[in-house]
Design an enzyme around this catalytic site. Structure first.
Site, PDB file in Angstrom:
ATOM      1  CG  ASP A  11      -1.826   1.125   1.364  1.00 32.74           C
ATOM      2  OD1 ASP A  11      -1.693   2.107   0.610  1.00 32.74           O
ATOM      3  OD2 ASP A  11      -2.722   1.039   2.223  1.00 32.74           O
ATOM      4  N   GLY A  33      -9.389   4.880  -6.031  1.00 29.68           N
ATOM      5  CA  GLY A  33      -8.067   4.247  -6.183  1.00 29.68           C
ATOM      6  C   GLY A  33      -7.016   4.791  -5.237  1.00 29.68           C
ATOM      7  CG  ASP A  35      -6.764  11.159  -6.093  1.00 31.72           C
ATOM      8  OD1 ASP A  35      -6.166  11.758  -5.183  1.00 31.72           O
ATOM      9  OD2 ASP A  35      -7.381  11.737  -7.003  1.00 31.72           O
ATOM     10  N   GLY A 124      -5.165   1.786 -13.465  1.00 28.64           N
ATOM     11  CA  GLY A 124      -6.408   1.430 -12.780  1.00 28.64           C
ATOM     12  C   GLY A 124      -7.589   2.017 -13.533  1.00 28.64           C
ATOM     13  CE1 TYR A 126      -8.576   9.026 -15.090  1.00 24.97           C
ATOM     14  CE2 TYR A 126      -6.317   9.802 -15.179  1.00 24.97           C
ATOM     15  CZ  TYR A 126      -7.643  10.025 -14.903  1.00 24.97           C
ATOM     16  OH  TYR A 126      -8.037  11.264 -14.433  1.00 24.97           O
TER      17      TYR A 126
HETATM   18  N1  AR6 Z   1      -1.301   1.610  -3.039  1.00 31.33           N
HETATM   19  C1  AR6 Z   1      -0.706   1.292  -4.191  1.00 31.33           C
HETATM   20  N2  AR6 Z   1      -1.372   1.092  -5.347  1.00 31.33           N
HETATM   21  C2  AR6 Z   1      -2.713   1.211  -5.313  1.00 31.33           C
HETATM   22  C3  AR6 Z   1      -3.433   1.552  -4.138  1.00 31.33           C
HETATM   23  C4  AR6 Z   1      -2.662   1.754  -2.955  1.00 31.33           C
HETATM   24  N3  AR6 Z   1      -3.230   2.076  -1.788  1.00 31.33           N
HETATM   25  N4  AR6 Z   1      -4.752   1.598  -4.451  1.00 31.33           N
HETATM   26  C5  AR6 Z   1      -4.862   1.293  -5.769  1.00 31.33           C
HETATM   27  N5  AR6 Z   1      -3.637   1.051  -6.295  1.00 31.33           N
HETATM   28  P1  AR6 Z   1      -5.870   4.223  -9.963  1.00 31.33           P
HETATM   29  P2  AR6 Z   1      -5.266   5.749 -12.417  1.00 31.33           P
HETATM   30  C6  AR6 Z   1      -3.270   0.702  -7.689  1.00 31.33           C
HETATM   31  O1  AR6 Z   1      -7.220   3.921 -10.469  1.00 31.33           O
HETATM   32  O2  AR6 Z   1      -5.483   4.562 -13.265  1.00 31.33           O
HETATM   33  C7  AR6 Z   1      -8.681   8.208  -9.361  1.00 31.33           C
HETATM   34  O3  AR6 Z   1     -10.042   8.276  -9.139  1.00 31.33           O
HETATM   35  C8  AR6 Z   1      -4.333   0.138  -8.585  1.00 31.33           C
HETATM   36  O4  AR6 Z   1      -4.451  -1.245  -8.354  1.00 31.33           O
HETATM   37  O5  AR6 Z   1      -5.712   4.620  -8.554  1.00 31.33           O
HETATM   38  O6  AR6 Z   1      -4.083   6.637 -12.690  1.00 31.33           O
HETATM   39  C9  AR6 Z   1      -8.074   9.567  -9.700  1.00 31.33           C
HETATM   40  O7  AR6 Z   1      -8.724  10.618  -9.027  1.00 31.33           O
HETATM   41  C10 AR6 Z   1      -3.779   0.444  -9.972  1.00 31.33           C
HETATM   42  O8  AR6 Z   1      -2.851  -0.559 -10.405  1.00 31.33           O
HETATM   43  O9  AR6 Z   1      -5.161   5.424 -10.837  1.00 31.33           O
HETATM   44  C11 AR6 Z   1      -8.228   9.665 -11.178  1.00 31.33           C
HETATM   45  O10 AR6 Z   1      -9.520  10.142 -11.521  1.00 31.33           O
HETATM   46  C12 AR6 Z   1      -2.967   1.714  -9.767  1.00 31.33           C
HETATM   47  O11 AR6 Z   1      -2.877   1.890  -8.350  1.00 31.33           O
HETATM   48  C13 AR6 Z   1      -8.078   8.231 -11.634  1.00 31.33           C
HETATM   49  O12 AR6 Z   1      -8.448   7.420 -10.530  1.00 31.33           O
HETATM   50  C14 AR6 Z   1      -3.565   2.964 -10.376  1.00 31.33           C
HETATM   51  O13 AR6 Z   1      -4.981   2.936 -10.276  1.00 31.33           O
HETATM   52  C15 AR6 Z   1      -6.644   7.905 -11.985  1.00 31.33           C
HETATM   53  O14 AR6 Z   1      -6.588   6.622 -12.515  1.00 31.33           O
END
Ligand code: AR6
Length: 179
Positions: A11, A33, A35, A124, A126
């Protein structure tokens, strides 16, 4: 592969690097996610600073990066970046994803940050294919580090086992490539 690049499964909100990177959106107002997890764990000081930044300089462009406090996190800073939304691969997605990593690292150097943890940006919500994002992320960071010695560690923190193994395979492939 540069030994300063480290892969970990876990995490990102729990990392003890000086900065952690948030995969944000252009509004910088939070989301799901990573964020959502970062704002939840770091507390309201992060959002307050994001709002000040947006009031001052507007929304964060795709590929850009801004820095705030880490609030209640172990990390002193959060670097918020905006990755590209995957739209099939012919809309400059690779370049924009590389820019996101590079601009985070450049901002880290400006603030004398020596250790930083990245999530897998854009893979994720995106929908950027992680098999394509992993080697791009790793090679972009390696290229940046090759020219600079101010950073001690760049940690990729992969949330799930599958994500971790995809990054590990990409890391091994890049290690085997003659440089
Ligand atoms: N620690 C590490 N990785 C994580 C965690 C965590 N706590 N939680 C999720 N992941 P995403 P994006 C992984 O969707 O695709 C948001 O709503 C997850 O499994 O967080 O860049 C923003 O506000 C995935 O592999 O980011 C934007 O609107 C990776 O992090 C949008 O999502 C990225 O997933 C950005 O989308």
């Amino acid at each position: 592969m540069d030994k300063r690049i480290v892969l970990a499964q876990g995490d990102i909100t729990r990392q003890d690097t000086a900065a952690i990177v948030n995969a944000a959106n252009s509004s910088l107002l939070g989301g799901g996610g990573v964020d959502g997890a970062i704002h939840a764990a770091g507390g309201p000081a992060i959002l307050a600073e994001c709002k000040q930044i947006v009031a001052r300089q507007g929304r964060c462009p795709v590929g850009g990066a801004v820095l705030t406090t880490g609030g209640n996190l172990k990390a002193r800073y959060v670097i918020h970046t905006v990755g590209p939304v995957w739209r099939g691969g012919r809309h400059n997605e690779d370049k924009l994803l590389a820019d996101a990593y590079t601009n985070c690292l450049a901002l880290a150097l400006e603030h004398h940050i020596r250790s930083i943890a990245f999530p897998s940006i854009s893979t994720g919500a995106y929908r950027f294919p992680i098999e394509r994002a992993a080697p791009l992320a790793l090679s972009t960071v390696a290229a940046f580090l090759a020219e600079r010695d101010q950073l001690d560690q760049v940690r990729f923190v992969l949330f799930g086992e599958r994500d971790f193994s995809i990054y590990r395979a990409a890391y091994e492939r890049l290690t085997q490539e003659p440089s």
